[in-house]
Design a protein around this motif. Structure first.
Motif, PDB file in Angstrom:
ATOM      1  N   UNK A 295       0.829  -1.193   0.000  1.00  0.00           N
ATOM      2  CA  UNK A 295       0.000   0.000   0.000  1.00  0.00           C
ATOM      3  C   UNK A 295       0.874   1.259   0.000  1.00  0.00           C
ATOM      4  N   UNK A 296       1.929   1.267   0.796  1.00  0.00           N
ATOM      5  CA  UNK A 296       2.767   2.446   0.900  1.00  0.00           C
ATOM      6  C   UNK A 296       3.382   2.800  -0.450  1.00  0.00           C
ATOM      7  N   UNK A 297       3.698   1.809  -1.263  1.00  0.00           N
ATOM      8  CA  UNK A 297       4.369   2.103  -2.521  1.00  0.00           C
ATOM      9  C   UNK A 297       3.454   2.823  -3.511  1.00  0.00           C
ATOM     10  N   UNK A 298       2.182   2.901  -3.232  1.00  0.00           N
ATOM     11  CA  UNK A 298       1.283   3.609  -4.144  1.00  0.00           C
ATOM     12  C   UNK A 298       0.876   4.980  -3.612  1.00  0.00           C
ATOM     13  N   UNK A 299       1.439   5.426  -2.505  1.00  0.00           N
ATOM     14  CA  UNK A 299       1.058   6.715  -1.927  1.00  0.00           C
ATOM     15  C   UNK A 299       1.350   7.872  -2.882  1.00  0.00           C
ATOM     16  N   UNK A 300       2.476   7.834  -3.575  1.00  0.00           N
ATOM     17  CA  UNK A 300       2.779   8.919  -4.506  1.00  0.00           C
ATOM     18  C   UNK A 300       1.751   8.977  -5.623  1.00  0.00           C
ATOM     19  N   UNK A 301       1.245   7.806  -6.031  1.00  0.00           N
ATOM     20  CA  UNK A 301       0.244   7.764  -7.084  1.00  0.00           C
ATOM     21  C   UNK A 301      -1.079   8.365  -6.604  1.00  0.00           C
ATOM     22  N   UNK A 302      -1.445   8.088  -5.355  1.00  0.00           N
ATOM     23  CA  UNK A 302      -2.653   8.673  -4.769  1.00  0.00           C
ATOM     24  C   UNK A 302      -2.504  10.191  -4.698  1.00  0.00           C
ATOM     25  N   UNK A 303      -1.348  10.666  -4.261  1.00  0.00           N
ATOM     26  CA  UNK A 303      -1.112  12.106  -4.184  1.00  0.00           C
ATOM     27  C   UNK A 303      -1.147  12.755  -5.561  1.00  0.00           C
ATOM     28  N   UNK A 304      -0.550  12.102  -6.534  1.00  0.00           N
ATOM     29  CA  UNK A 304      -0.523  12.661  -7.884  1.00  0.00           C
ATOM     30  C   UNK A 304      -1.919  12.669  -8.506  1.00  0.00           C
ATOM     31  N   UNK A 305      -2.690  11.603  -8.268  1.00  0.00           N
ATOM     32  CA  UNK A 305      -4.074  11.566  -8.761  1.00  0.00           C
ATOM     33  C   UNK A 305      -4.908  12.653  -8.085  1.00  0.00           C
ATOM     34  N   UNK A 306      -4.680  12.865  -6.796  1.00  0.00           N
ATOM     35  CA  UNK A 306      -5.362  13.946  -6.086  1.00  0.00           C
ATOM     36  C   UNK A 306      -5.001  15.302  -6.656  1.00  0.00           C
ATOM     37  N   UNK A 307      -3.749  15.461  -7.046  1.00  0.00           N
ATOM     38  CA  UNK A 307      -3.292  16.695  -7.676  1.00  0.00           C
ATOM     39  C   UNK A 307      -4.047  16.939  -8.980  1.00  0.00           C
ATOM     40  N   UNK A 308      -4.123  15.917  -9.835  1.00  0.00           N
ATOM     41  CA  UNK A 308      -4.795  16.069 -11.126  1.00  0.00           C
ATOM     42  C   UNK A 308      -6.297  16.318 -10.967  1.00  0.00           C
ATOM     43  N   UNK A 309      -6.949  15.513 -10.141  1.00  0.00           N
ATOM     44  CA  UNK A 309      -8.392  15.670  -9.938  1.00  0.00           C
ATOM     45  C   UNK A 309      -8.708  17.001  -9.260  1.00  0.00           C
ATOM     46  N   UNK A 310      -7.930  17.344  -8.246  1.00  0.00           N
ATOM     47  CA  UNK A 310      -8.150  18.604  -7.545  1.00  0.00           C
ATOM     48  C   UNK A 310      -7.968  19.807  -8.456  1.00  0.00           C
ATOM     49  N   UNK A 311      -6.974  19.757  -9.318  1.00  0.00           N
ATOM     50  CA  UNK A 311      -6.747  20.865 -10.247  1.00  0.00           C
ATOM     51  C   UNK A 311      -7.915  21.003 -11.222  1.00  0.00           C
ATOM     52  N   UNK A 312      -8.444  19.889 -11.704  1.00  0.00           N
ATOM     53  CA  UNK A 312      -9.573  19.941 -12.647  1.00  0.00           C
ATOM     54  C   UNK A 312     -10.824  20.504 -11.975  1.00  0.00           C
ATOM     55  N   UNK A 313     -11.133  20.037 -10.774  1.00  0.00           N
ATOM     56  CA  UNK A 313     -12.320  20.526 -10.064  1.00  0.00           C
ATOM     57  C   UNK A 313     -12.133  21.989  -9.664  1.00  0.00           C
ATOM     58  N   UNK A 314     -10.923  22.358  -9.269  1.00  0.00           N
ATOM     59  CA  UNK A 314     -10.650  23.750  -8.907  1.00  0.00           C
ATOM     60  C   UNK A 314     -10.878  24.665 -10.098  1.00  0.00           C
ATOM     61  N   UNK A 315     -10.411  24.264 -11.251  1.00  0.00           N
ATOM     62  CA  UNK A 315     -10.618  25.067 -12.454  1.00  0.00           C
ATOM     63  C   UNK A 315     -12.109  25.210 -12.760  1.00  0.00           C
ATOM     64  N   UNK A 316     -12.856  24.124 -12.618  1.00  0.00           N
ATOM     65  CA  UNK A 316     -14.301  24.170 -12.872  1.00  0.00           C
ATOM     66  C   UNK A 316     -14.998  25.127 -11.898  1.00  0.00           C
TER      67      UNK A 316
END
Length: 168
Positions: free
Chosen positions: A1-22
């Motif tokens: 699970x720990x090895x995917x934390x960066x992927x969760x953070x990066x996905x949060x970055x992408x999704x958060x940026x899209x929703x923020x723009x909207x």
């Protein structure tokens, strides 16, 4: 699970940026719409833009945080102690047993063998957490203000009588 934390953070970055723009675009559209706008509508526009700015800032912090996490998870030679934990000096970094990520506020923590931990200062820019909090407070104030003035009549409406004609 720990090895995917960066992927969760990066996905949060992408999704958060899209929703923020909207949200920001929605706020702008509410604010520049043709016709007469009430104070409530203008405050809703400000609230939408402020929530978008807060989410965008938080997403930016998640993107910044994903880089040291990816570095710490890289493994291989020279991976102990984790790279980001070495920033404060090797005398402290040699006692690091693990690392962790805090999401509120965003931070990268290095856990020590004897207990306790320390935060890596460069993992998340210093302005991210404070400006996210300011934007959230601004958005909440605008949303509460919008709800408070929604039921109140505008001053121009108060001058008119019950049938729409001027009083008198």
């Amino acid at each position: 699970m720990r090895s995917s934390m960066w992927l969760v953070l990066f996905a949060g970055f992408l999704a958060g940026a899209a929703v923020a723009l909207a949200l920001v675009v929605r706020g702008i559209m509410l604010g520049v719409r043709r016709g007469r706008r009430s104070r409530s509508e203008l405050l809703r526009a400000v609230a939408s833009m402020a929530f978008g700015a807060a989410l965008g800032m938080y997403a930016w912090g998640m993107g910044c945080l994903s880089l040291p996490v990816m570095d710490a998870e890289s493994g291989g030679t020279d991976s102990a102690p984790p790279g980001p934990c070495r920033e404060v000096g090797m005398d402290k970094a040699t006692h690091v047993k693990n690392y962790g990520v805090g999401l509120l506020p965003l931070r990268f923590e290095c856990e020590l063998d004897e207990g306790g931990s320390y935060t890596v200062p460069s993992a998340v820019p210093a302005y991210v957490n404070s400006s996210t909090a300011v934007f959230i407070l601004m958005a909440v104030a605008a949303a509460v203000g919008s709800a408070a003035v929604k039921d109140r009549k505008e001053p121009a409406d108060l001058d008119e009588g019950a049938n729409g004609s001027p009083p008198g």
